[in-house]
Design an enzyme around this catalytic site. Structure first.
Site, PDB file in Angstrom:
ATOM      1  N   ASP A 115       7.695  -0.983  -0.258  1.00 24.94           N
ATOM      2  CA  ASP A 115       6.631  -1.075  -0.565  1.00 24.94           C
ATOM      3  C   ASP A 115       5.576  -0.220  -1.144  1.00 24.94           C
ATOM      4  O   ASP A 115       5.869   0.258  -1.723  1.00 24.94           O
ATOM      5  CB  ASP A 115       6.281  -1.007   1.059  1.00 24.94           C
TER       6      ASP A 115
HETATM    7  O1  LIG Z   1      -0.115  -5.007   0.583  1.00 24.65           O
HETATM    8  C1  LIG Z   1       0.941  -5.232   0.296  1.00 24.65           C
HETATM    9  C2  LIG Z   1       2.351  -4.738   0.934  1.00 24.65           C
HETATM   10  O2  LIG Z   1       0.914  -3.262   0.893  1.00 24.65           O
HETATM   11  C3  LIG Z   1       1.284  -2.364   2.485  1.00 24.65           C
HETATM   12  O3  LIG Z   1      -0.434  -1.818   2.611  1.00 24.65           O
HETATM   13  C4  LIG Z   1      -1.138  -2.024   2.005  1.00 24.65           C
HETATM   14  C5  LIG Z   1      -2.074  -2.555   1.878  1.00 24.65           C
HETATM   15  O4  LIG Z   1      -1.831  -4.104   1.045  1.00 24.65           O
HETATM   16  C6  LIG Z   1      -3.151  -2.185   0.722  1.00 24.65           C
HETATM   17  O5  LIG Z   1      -4.649  -3.046   1.340  1.00 24.65           O
HETATM   18  C7  LIG Z   1      -4.259  -0.509   1.526  1.00 24.65           C
HETATM   19  O6  LIG Z   1      -4.933  -0.136   0.581  1.00 24.65           O
HETATM   20  C8  LIG Z   1      -6.059   0.346   0.885  1.00 24.65           C
HETATM   21  C9  LIG Z   1      -5.357   2.168   0.901  1.00 24.65           C
HETATM   22  O7  LIG Z   1      -4.331   2.812   1.017  1.00 24.65           O
HETATM   23  C10 LIG Z   1      -6.214   3.480   1.273  1.00 24.65           C
HETATM   24  O8  LIG Z   1      -6.373   4.399   0.838  1.00 24.65           O
HETATM   25  C11 LIG Z   1      -7.253   2.261   0.747  1.00 24.65           C
HETATM   26  O9  LIG Z   1      -8.549   3.424   0.887  1.00 24.65           O
HETATM   27  O10 LIG Z   1      -8.277   0.766   0.876  1.00 24.65           O
HETATM   28  C12 LIG Z   1      -6.849   0.143   0.441  1.00 24.65           C
HETATM   29  C13 LIG Z   1      -7.030  -1.087   0.802  1.00 24.65           C
HETATM   30  O11 LIG Z   1      -8.590  -1.209   0.187  1.00 24.65           O
HETATM   31  O12 LIG Z   1      -2.570   0.454   1.457  1.00 24.65           O
HETATM   32  C14 LIG Z   1      -1.867  -0.490   2.284  1.00 24.65           C
HETATM   33  C15 LIG Z   1      -0.159   1.022   2.125  1.00 24.65           C
HETATM   34  O13 LIG Z   1      -1.142   1.986   1.945  1.00 24.65           O
HETATM   35  C16 LIG Z   1       1.829  -2.241   3.240  1.00 24.65           C
HETATM   36  O14 LIG Z   1       2.595  -1.632   4.310  1.00 24.65           O
HETATM   37  C17 LIG Z   1       2.855  -3.868   3.302  1.00 24.65           C
HETATM   38  O15 LIG Z   1       3.584  -4.363   4.444  1.00 24.65           O
HETATM   39  C18 LIG Z   1       2.645  -4.943   2.613  1.00 24.65           C
HETATM   40  O16 LIG Z   1       3.080  -6.316   1.842  1.00 24.65           O
END
Ligand SMILES: OC[C@H]1O[C@@H](O[C@H]2[C@H](O)[C@@H](O)[C@H](O[C@H]3[C@H](O)[C@@H](O)[C@H](O)O[C@@H]3CO)O[C@@H]2CO)[C@H](O)[C@@H](O)[C@@H]1O
Length: 738
Positions: free
Chosen positions: A265
């Site tokens: 992940d």
């Molecule tokens: O997308 C692929 C896999 O990612 C995991 O979730 C992530 C998600 O895709 C991502 O958009 C998000 O990003 C955020 C980040 O965590 C945060 O700190 C920041 O402020 O904003 C970002 C968004 O713009 O992070 C997620 C992980 O924490 C999923 O678990 C998985 O299922 C997906 O397939």
């Protein structure tokens, strides 16, 4: 012959014409992707491997970094073998960040249909859209969270807390996606049951519970030749999932015979060598977008050079990844990446069908539904209309404003359009000459005015949840309670006081406690509309007006009070999984707790009778013995018993019934749940028509995991067989002896 089986429809007009035909169809669908196809893919992968440098190999297993490529996950192209810049993209209900894609229904709505044809078609269309935009790996479907905790923020991405129903849905979805040449990814492996502390929590589970509940649907996924699996953020029994030898090498690759690759992940990797040596094959996204250290890339190169990770292990990672690519024949004529392409086709028809057939009618006093050309309707609640700021106003659907179609997080897509309840009701009202009083607010002031005097009042309430990186109205992923949002109870109370024909429509990511609502004498109907995505209003109108009879069945239990579930969110560092095998209906059955609406429940506008149970079995006691094929020991997939039952539509309108088969194990199997779902069918029946459902039990369906023998064992004794309309409405009872 190794058969994966499930309930097949006899004498129906669907593809599953009879049990033999059904199996043949299944084998035909599996052709080209079974063990022989893996062998061929491996031989192509081995040949390509010989042309790769070590740097090429490291590149194949390492993402280029968050936001450093067109997709959420990308690896570099390797020209020497014609390997492309691999595009990995969410997710389980469509193409995240797509320009003109279908917003398919969430997994939980698909499960709520109990219709394998619709679930499969949804998978086929997901694959078609992924291929159309050039995505090589679609990051779905979801079997974890399985949904043991009703508050779990991401439960709606998957198919609900029953491992059999989830397993069937995983298989159909994966085979559908991969039939279009797209690699599916079964996620999140494993025991990632809550968003709270998901990146630190230690999920401690016993061996039997792991096998019979949480691993069970992954066996289906592997049996359906899923190309990839995503390891989860949490620890499992003390070790991070993505560097856990037991679950990755032991359970997934050895025991289940998984031939594909494990990707992390996003940022779930913790160490360079630990992940490499304990079964992870690809790191994603490969950058430090959350301030984390890059762990593969140059570090993996160094680890291989100094012998901390063997060359053979690196080769194994690469072969697995290339084999997935060759298995799906992505080496020839695969479309270029263009996430903005319009790939919707006619797929909205599947969305509407799943949204509609997943609607569960919970209560219908005085047959208030279907509506009969009312002269005046009240429509009340903020979720009756589209979000005033725009259907896609909130990033990753991270708000609960306006009508609800899906939860929030990475498993979402942009809606290409959104038909809210009021939009569709207005259209219908115009053709019927009905006047609508709309109050698109959740404030109780004004309710009396809007609701009184109407033939019926429709009141819309919601409950939302999602992924923990977004907070919505103070909810950080998991729901803090199982109440409706936006004062839903008070809103319904006010409407029901003003109108004695109140119809409550619920859009929700999971169960809510309905006791306050059901206590209102004016509440005549409760329509559990789930998560219908872009076809929200159209699907609802189809059911409200009787264009179809409701045919959804609950894929989870609705309790009388939250504490009845016995599986709360864990706030500390460890989840001991003390409930073991007993989640959802298994727990209610064992503890003798009466649910409000049980697992598998759903009303119709017609009536069904059940008759003619027949049970035949060739099962014999003992441990599984076959060679390992994708999905585990081969004999586990063989049919050992067949049960048939006849269902008749005795009412006056067309309808569909979901006969469900529950099995009770003999007492020689220690501490098994009182009953377990092991078959279902969706029978479409005209008035007066009868059909026979055939449930084929595989050896795995009547086995338990014997921890001492470390094997699946068929216990000796008498197996109880019950077929009925829900887990607590069992109409026919029988048995077979082993
Ligand atoms: O997308 C692929 C896999 O990612 C995991 O979730 C992530 C998600 O895709 C991502 O958009 C998000 O990003 C955020 C980040 O965590 C945060 O700190 C920041 O402020 O904003 C970002 C968004 O713009 O992070 C997620 C992980 O924490 C999923 O678990 C998985 O299922 C997906 O397939």
């Amino acid at each position: 012959m190794h058969l994966r089986t499930f309930a097949v429809l006899a004498a129906s007009s669907l593809a599953w014409a009879d049990s033999t035909g059904g199996e043949k169809n299944h084998e035909a669908r599996q052709a080209g992707s079974g063990p022989a196809a893996w062998d061929a893919a491996y031989s192509q992968a081995s040949s390509a491997l010989s042309r790769l440098s070590q740097q090429d190999k490291v590149n194949i297993v390492t993402g280029v970094g968050w936001n450093k490529g067109p997709c959420v996950g990308n690896t570099p192209a390797i020209g020497s073998i014609g390997y492309p810049q691999l595009c990995l993209q969410d997710g389980p209900l469509g193409i995240r960040f797509g320009g003109s894609v279908t917003a398919f229904t969430p997994g939980i709505q698909a499960a709520s249909t109990w219709d394998v044809e619709l679930i499969r078609q949804r998978g086929v269309y997901l694959g078609a859209e992924a291929k159309g935009v050039g995505v090589h790996v679609l990051l779905g479907p979801v079997a974890g969270a399985l949904g043991k905790i009703p508050n779990g923020g991401r439960n709606w991405e998957g198919f609900g807390p029953d491992p059999y129903l989830t397993g069937i849905a995983m298989s159909e979805t994966i085979e559908g996606i991969q039939s279009n040449g797209v690699q599916a990814c079964a996620k999140h492996f494993i025991l990632n049951e809550q968003e709270t502390n998901r990146e630190t929590i230690n999920s401690v589970v016993d061996d039997r519970t792991m096998h019979e509940l949480y691993l069970f649907p992954y066996a289906d996924a592997v049996h359906s030749n899923v190309a990839s699996v995503m390891c989860s953020y949490n620890k499992v029994n003390g070790s991070w999932a993505c560097e856990n030898d037991k679950i990755q090498n032991g359970l997934l690759k050895k025991e289940l015979g998984f031939k594909g690759y494990v990707m992390s992940d996003w940022n779930a990797q913790h160490t360079t060598n630990g992940a490499a040596n304990n079964g992870m094959d690809m790191t994603m996204p490969g950058s430090d977008y959350n301030g984390r250290t890059i762990l593969w890339g140059p570090q993996l190169n160094t680890a291989v050079n100094n012998g901390q990770v063997s060359k053979a292990r690196l080769d194994d990672m690469v072969k697995r990844i290339l084999a997935g690519w060759y298995l799906l024949k992505q080496n020839t004529g695969y479309p270029a990446i263009n996430l903005k392409a319009n790939v919707q086709g006619n797929h909205k028809e599947n969305v509407r069908a799943v949204a509609r057939d997943g609607i569960v009618l919970l209560k219908n006093d005085d047959n208030i539904l279907p509506l009969k050309k009312p002269s005046k309707l009240a429509v009340i609640g903020s979720s009756s209309v589209v979000n005033p700021a725009g259907r896609n106003a909130c990033t990753d659907r991270g708000c609960n404003t306006g009508a609800l179609g899906m939860g929030w997080g990475s498993g979402t897509v942009e809606y290409p359009y959104f038909v809210a309840p009021y939009d569709a009701l207005k259209t219908r009202a115009q053709s019927d000459g009905t006047t609508i009083n709309l109050l698109s607010s959740d404030s109780t002031s004004g309710v009396a005015n809007a609701a009184s005097g109407a033939d019926a009042a429709l009141v819309f309430i919601t409950a939302d949840s999602g992924e923990g990186y977004i907070t919505v109205e103070g909810v950080t992923g998991d729901r803090p309670n199982l109440d409706p949002w936006h004062n839903g109870n008070q809103l319904v109370q006010a409407v029901a006081q003003a109108n004695k024909n109140t119809i409550v429509v619920v859009h929700s990511t999971g169960p809510i406690i309905l006791e306050t609502i059901l206590a209102q004498p004016g509440v005549k109907a409760v329509v559990w509309a789930g998560l219908p995505s872009q076809e929200n209003g159209n699907a609802l109108v189809d059911v409200l007006y009787g264009l179809v009879s409701p045919s959804g069945k609950l894929p989870y239990t609705i309790a009388k009070q939250e504490s009845d579930y016995g599986a709360p969110i864990q706030r500390g560092g460890t989840d001991q999984f003390t409930e073991g095998l007993f989640i959802d209906y298994r727990h209610f059955d064992k503890q003798g707790i009466a649910p409000r609406y049980e697992f598998g429940f759903g009303l119709s506008y017609t009536n069904f009778t059940y008759s003619s149970l027949s049970v035949t079995s060739t099962a014999s006691p003992g441990a599984a013995t076959g060679e390992t094929i994708p999905g585990g020991r081969s004999d586990l997939w063989e049919i050992v018993a067949t049960i048939t039952a006849t269902v008749k539509n005795t009412g006056g309108v067309q309808g569909a019934e979901v006969p469900q088969l529950y099995i009770t194990f003999p007492s020689s199997a220690p501490s098994t749940p009182p009953k377990q779902l092991r078959g279902f069918a969706k029978l479409k029946l005209a008035p007066g028509e009868s059909k026979t459902a055939t449930f084929n039990l595989r050896k795995r369906d009547i086995s338990y995991w014997d921890t001492a023998r470390q094997n699946w064992v068929v216990p000796s004794g008498s197996f109880g067989v019950a077929v009925g309309a829900s887990s607590r409405d069992l109409r026919l009872n029988g048995k077979f002896d082993v």
